[in-house]
Scaffold this motif. Structure first.
Motif, short mmCIF file in Angstrom:
data_model
loop_
_atom_site.label_atom_id
_atom_site.label_comp_id
_atom_site.label_asym_id
_atom_site.label_seq_id
_atom_site.Cartn_x
_atom_site.Cartn_y
_atom_site.Cartn_z
N GLU A 6 0.84 -1.19 0.00
CA GLU A 6 0.00 0.00 0.00
C GLU A 6 0.88 1.25 0.00
O GLU A 6 2.01 1.23 0.50
CB GLU A 6 -0.91 0.05 1.23
CG GLU A 6 -1.83 -1.13 1.42
CD GLU A 6 -1.26 -2.17 2.36
OE1 GLU A 6 -2.04 -2.93 2.96
OE2 GLU A 6 -0.02 -2.22 2.50
N TRP A 36 -10.35 -3.19 1.23
CA TRP A 36 -9.60 -2.23 2.06
C TRP A 36 -10.18 -2.30 3.47
O TRP A 36 -11.40 -2.23 3.66
CB TRP A 36 -9.73 -0.80 1.53
CG TRP A 36 -8.89 -0.49 0.36
CD1 TRP A 36 -9.27 -0.46 -0.96
CD2 TRP A 36 -7.50 -0.11 0.37
NE1 TRP A 36 -8.22 -0.12 -1.76
CE2 TRP A 36 -7.12 0.11 -0.98
CE3 TRP A 36 -6.55 0.05 1.37
CZ2 TRP A 36 -5.82 0.51 -1.34
CZ3 TRP A 36 -5.27 0.43 1.01
CH2 TRP A 36 -4.91 0.66 -0.33
N TYR A 37 -9.27 -2.44 4.43
CA TYR A 37 -9.62 -2.40 5.84
C TYR A 37 -8.89 -1.21 6.47
O TYR A 37 -7.93 -0.68 5.91
CB TYR A 37 -9.17 -3.67 6.55
CG TYR A 37 -9.98 -4.90 6.29
CD1 TYR A 37 -9.81 -5.64 5.13
CD2 TYR A 37 -10.92 -5.34 7.23
CE1 TYR A 37 -10.55 -6.79 4.91
CE2 TYR A 37 -11.66 -6.49 7.01
CZ TYR A 37 -11.47 -7.21 5.85
OH TYR A 37 -12.20 -8.35 5.63
N ARG A 38 -9.30 -0.88 7.66
CA ARG A 38 -8.56 0.10 8.44
C ARG A 38 -8.62 -0.26 9.92
O ARG A 38 -9.58 -0.88 10.37
CB ARG A 38 -9.11 1.52 8.22
CG ARG A 38 -10.51 1.77 8.77
CD ARG A 38 -10.98 3.16 8.39
NE ARG A 38 -12.32 3.46 8.90
CZ ARG A 38 -13.00 4.54 8.59
NH1 ARG A 38 -12.49 5.46 7.77
NH2 ARG A 38 -14.21 4.74 9.10
N ARG A 45 -9.65 -4.02 13.47
CA ARG A 45 -9.59 -3.75 12.04
C ARG A 45 -10.98 -3.88 11.44
O ARG A 45 -11.66 -4.89 11.64
CB ARG A 45 -8.60 -4.71 11.38
CG ARG A 45 -8.29 -4.38 9.94
CD ARG A 45 -6.95 -4.93 9.52
NE ARG A 45 -6.67 -6.27 9.97
CZ ARG A 45 -5.47 -6.85 9.85
NH1 ARG A 45 -4.47 -6.18 9.30
NH2 ARG A 45 -5.28 -8.07 10.28
N VAL A 48 -13.62 -1.50 5.11
CA VAL A 48 -13.99 -0.19 4.58
C VAL A 48 -14.68 -0.30 3.24
O VAL A 48 -15.72 0.31 3.01
CB VAL A 48 -12.73 0.69 4.45
CG1 VAL A 48 -13.08 2.03 3.79
CG2 VAL A 48 -12.09 0.92 5.80
N ASP A 89 -11.59 9.17 10.43
CA ASP A 89 -11.03 8.32 9.39
C ASP A 89 -9.55 8.01 9.65
O ASP A 89 -8.94 7.22 8.92
CB ASP A 89 -11.15 8.98 8.02
CG ASP A 89 -12.59 9.14 7.57
OD1 ASP A 89 -12.91 10.22 7.03
OD2 ASP A 89 -13.38 8.21 7.76
N TYR A 93 -4.49 1.93 7.03
CA TYR A 93 -5.32 1.32 5.99
C TYR A 93 -4.56 0.16 5.35
O TYR A 93 -3.39 0.30 4.99
CB TYR A 93 -5.71 2.35 4.95
CG TYR A 93 -6.78 3.29 5.43
CD1 TYR A 93 -6.50 4.27 6.38
CD2 TYR A 93 -8.09 3.20 4.96
CE1 TYR A 93 -7.49 5.12 6.86
CE2 TYR A 93 -9.09 4.05 5.42
CZ TYR A 93 -8.78 5.00 6.37
OH TYR A 93 -9.76 5.85 6.83
#
Length: 115
Positions: A6, A36-38, A45, A48, A89, A93
């Motif tokens: 990433e 996509w995770y965050r 986690r 997203v 946010d 990520y």
């Protein structure tokens, strides 16, 4: 050997935008669901966004209308365009692909939304 990398994170003011990128080696993104995770500080986690092999997308409610996931099959890359960013946010990520029952993750990219 599957590897995900990433990039694109950084510090941005509330209301700003960032575009995250994820490039894969060892697998074709076009054949798979890419997610996509965050992970926010002190939290688990969370998913997203996801895009499937047909290009269909889905989003967590908290980012719907602000984030857009897309892919470039020729470059074997997936993107996360993040607009109207909020302090909540802020997170690391991660790009993710599930292959033959095994999850593959990148190293993550830090996104910090702060004035």
């Amino acid at each position: 050997q599957v590897q995900l990398v990433e990039s694109g994170g950084g510090l941005v003011q509330p209301g700003g935008s960032l575009r995250l990128s994820c490039v894969a080696s060892g697998t074709r993104f076009s054949d798979n669901f890419i997610r996509w995770y965050r992970r926010a500080p002190g939290k688990e986690r969370d998913l997203v966004a996801v895009i499937n092999s047909a290009g269909t997308t889905d989003y967590a409610g908290s980012v719907k209308g602000r984030f857009t996931i897309s892919r470039d099959n020729a470059k074997n890359m997936v993107y996360l365009q993040m607009n109207s960013l909020k302090p909540e946010d802020t997170a690391v990520y991660y790009c993710n692909v599930l292959l033959y029952g095994k999850n593959y993750w990148g190293q993550g990219t830090q996104v910090t939304v702060s004035s």
